[in-house]
Enzyme design. Structure first.
Site, PDB file in Angstrom:
ATOM      1  N   TYR A 189      12.656  -7.297  -4.777  1.00  0.00           N
ATOM      2  CA  TYR A 189      13.913  -8.053  -4.870  1.00  0.00           C
ATOM      3  C   TYR A 189      14.703  -7.919  -3.577  1.00  0.00           C
ATOM      4  O   TYR A 189      15.263  -8.899  -3.060  1.00  0.00           O
ATOM      5  CB  TYR A 189      14.719  -7.537  -6.058  1.00  0.00           C
ATOM      6  CG  TYR A 189      16.077  -8.176  -6.227  1.00  0.00           C
ATOM      7  CD1 TYR A 189      16.189  -9.462  -6.749  1.00  0.00           C
ATOM      8  CD2 TYR A 189      17.243  -7.505  -5.886  1.00  0.00           C
ATOM      9  CE1 TYR A 189      17.433 -10.060  -6.923  1.00  0.00           C
ATOM     10  CE2 TYR A 189      18.488  -8.083  -6.053  1.00  0.00           C
ATOM     11  CZ  TYR A 189      18.577  -9.360  -6.569  1.00  0.00           C
ATOM     12  OH  TYR A 189      19.795  -9.949  -6.733  1.00  0.00           O
ATOM     13  N   SER A 224      22.595  -8.460  -2.514  1.00  0.00           N
ATOM     14  CA  SER A 224      22.735  -7.261  -3.330  1.00  0.00           C
ATOM     15  C   SER A 224      22.750  -6.044  -2.416  1.00  0.00           C
ATOM     16  O   SER A 224      22.135  -6.050  -1.343  1.00  0.00           O
ATOM     17  CB  SER A 224      21.570  -7.162  -4.315  1.00  0.00           C
ATOM     18  OG  SER A 224      21.484  -5.854  -4.864  1.00  0.00           O
ATOM     19  N   SER A 225      23.417  -5.003  -2.854  1.00  0.00           N
ATOM     20  CA  SER A 225      23.473  -3.778  -2.053  1.00  0.00           C
ATOM     21  C   SER A 225      22.124  -3.079  -1.979  1.00  0.00           C
ATOM     22  O   SER A 225      21.945  -2.159  -1.164  1.00  0.00           O
ATOM     23  CB  SER A 225      24.523  -2.818  -2.624  1.00  0.00           C
ATOM     24  OG  SER A 225      24.233  -2.499  -3.972  1.00  0.00           O
ATOM     25  N   CYS A 226      21.144  -3.511  -2.779  1.00  0.00           N
ATOM     26  CA  CYS A 226      19.820  -2.886  -2.725  1.00  0.00           C
ATOM     27  C   CYS A 226      19.054  -3.261  -1.457  1.00  0.00           C
ATOM     28  O   CYS A 226      17.961  -2.759  -1.218  1.00  0.00           O
ATOM     29  CB  CYS A 226      18.995  -3.231  -3.958  1.00  0.00           C
ATOM     30  SG  CYS A 226      18.422  -4.943  -3.993  1.00  0.00           S
ATOM     31  N   HIS A 275      21.118  -4.385 -16.171  1.00  0.00           N
ATOM     32  CA  HIS A 275      21.438  -3.312 -15.245  1.00  0.00           C
ATOM     33  C   HIS A 275      22.047  -2.146 -16.014  1.00  0.00           C
ATOM     34  O   HIS A 275      22.295  -2.228 -17.217  1.00  0.00           O
ATOM     35  CB  HIS A 275      22.396  -3.808 -14.164  1.00  0.00           C
ATOM     36  CG  HIS A 275      21.749  -4.724 -13.172  1.00  0.00           C
ATOM     37  ND1 HIS A 275      21.857  -6.095 -13.243  1.00  0.00           N
ATOM     38  CD2 HIS A 275      20.976  -4.472 -12.091  1.00  0.00           C
ATOM     39  CE1 HIS A 275      21.182  -6.638 -12.247  1.00  0.00           C
ATOM     40  NE2 HIS A 275      20.639  -5.678 -11.534  1.00  0.00           N
ATOM     41  N   LYS A 331      16.149 -10.801  -0.774  1.00  0.00           N
ATOM     42  CA  LYS A 331      17.546 -10.946  -0.370  1.00  0.00           C
ATOM     43  C   LYS A 331      17.723 -10.758   1.138  1.00  0.00           C
ATOM     44  O   LYS A 331      18.554 -11.421   1.769  1.00  0.00           O
ATOM     45  CB  LYS A 331      18.418  -9.956  -1.149  1.00  0.00           C
ATOM     46  CG  LYS A 331      18.567 -10.314  -2.618  1.00  0.00           C
ATOM     47  CD  LYS A 331      19.181 -11.697  -2.767  1.00  0.00           C
ATOM     48  CE  LYS A 331      19.333 -12.129  -4.204  1.00  0.00           C
ATOM     49  NZ  LYS A 331      19.925 -13.490  -4.326  1.00  0.00           N
TER      50      LYS A 331
END
Length: 327
Positions: A151, A122-124, A194, A155
């Site tokens: 989270y 994920s881009s987070c 989301h 990742k």
């Protein structure tokens, strides 16, 4: 965060359409889109298991599954996901569940000798205040966004495990980090979704009920990039056939819009004509999150589905499935 200790000797090429291909999380938003893409591309031995059939948090069960199935290719799209509210409320769940899922699947795939594996993150994973657009090499250079740091850490651990497998065992496994995804099969739950599916549900319900106003979280000023999940699926297969390297690859469109702009577009698509209000006491999250997709472009792929086009089809899917989607 490239790793110069990587010594994998592999030349990407067309995957064997007759070989066994396991899609972990094949019922989810991304996994189902990847499954559809693989079917359309002629893969004939796709396998998947629902969470009821195989709990990926159960290490023994995962190892037994891999021993029996012996897939040649794997996409790890299974994860516990959610929006700001869910991530802020249940950080332990997001960290623990995702770490267990990843470690179990990757360890079992390693033991089984899976030839080609794609891990989806994920881009987070990137720092909250990373320079925009966000390059892959900004990973681990700053503080994470607090509302989803648990989270993100899970990742990041997945990316590191992929790199470690490449270094230690020489397998050509790769990672891809998508931007905000949307499309058929999304989670429209009020408490777990989301931002984009949450807005679709909120505005569609308001339009159907004739409500005069809709109230959204935050100020509407943060900027977000959105990629249709069918584009994401196409990018995944493209990367598996055209890219190899230890550094994760950003997957996105390369352009973004404000939350206020996306809300206005959704309101127009669903036919809501009332007033939109903003609750500025609620958190905005990261101010901007736009991915640099130069590496993806260099690998020969760019997004094809425009935002409004994608929203129209997503709203239609939501309306067709509203009676059966997750509440």
């Amino acid at each position: 965060m490239a790793d110069d200790r990587d010594h994998v000797k592999f030349v990407p090429g067309v995957l064997d359409r007759s070989s066994r291909f396991y899609v972990a999380g094949h019922r989810g938003l991304v996994g189902s889109a990847i499954w559809r893409r693989l079917e359309s591309e002629g893969f004939t031995d796709l396998i998947g298991r629902t969470s009821a059939e195989l709990d990926l948090k159960d290490r023994d069960a995962v190892f037994a599954f891999f021993e029996e199935a012996k897939p040649r290719y794997v996409v790890l799209a299974a994860a516990k996901v959610g929006g700001i509210l869910a991530n802020s409320t249940f950080p332990v769940d997001f960290l623990s569940d995702n770490l267990r899922i990843q470690v179990n699947v990757l360890d079992a795939a390693l033991k089984c000798g899976v030839e080609r594996l794609l891990f989806l993150g994920s881009s987070c994973i990137y720092p909250r205040l990373a320079p925009q657009p966000i390059r892959e090499d900004t990973l681990l250079t700053g503080h994470l966004e607090p509302t989803n740091d648990a989270y993100a850490i899970a990742k990041i651990a997945g990316i590191l495990q992929i790199q470690a497998v490449r270094r230690q065992y020489g397998l050509s496994w790769i990672s891809a980090m998508p931007t905000n995804l949307y499309g058929p099969g999304d989670n429209f739950s009020p408490k777990g979704s989301h931002v984009l599916p949450a807005l679709i549900r909120r505005y569609d319900e308001a339009a159907q009920s004739g409500a005069a106003t809709v109230t959204n979280w935050g100020t509407g000023t943060p900027r977000r990039e959105f990629l249709h999940v069918d584009d994401m699926a196409a990018a995944c297969l493209h990367l598996m056939e055209h890219y190899d390297g230890p550094e994760q690859v950003n997957v996105g469109t390369g352009s973004d819009v404000t939350i206020r702009e996306i809300a206005e577009t959704i309101a127009r698509v669903v036919g809501f004509t009332g007033e939109t209000l903003w609750d500025s006491e609620k958190p905005d999250g990261t101010p901007q999150k736009l991915l640099d997709v130069s590496k993806l472009a260099d690998a020969g792929w760019t997004a094809q589905i425009g935002l409004e086009e994608g929203l129209v089809s997503t709203v239609q899917w939501y309306r067709d499935h509203v009676s059966s989607i997750r509440q």
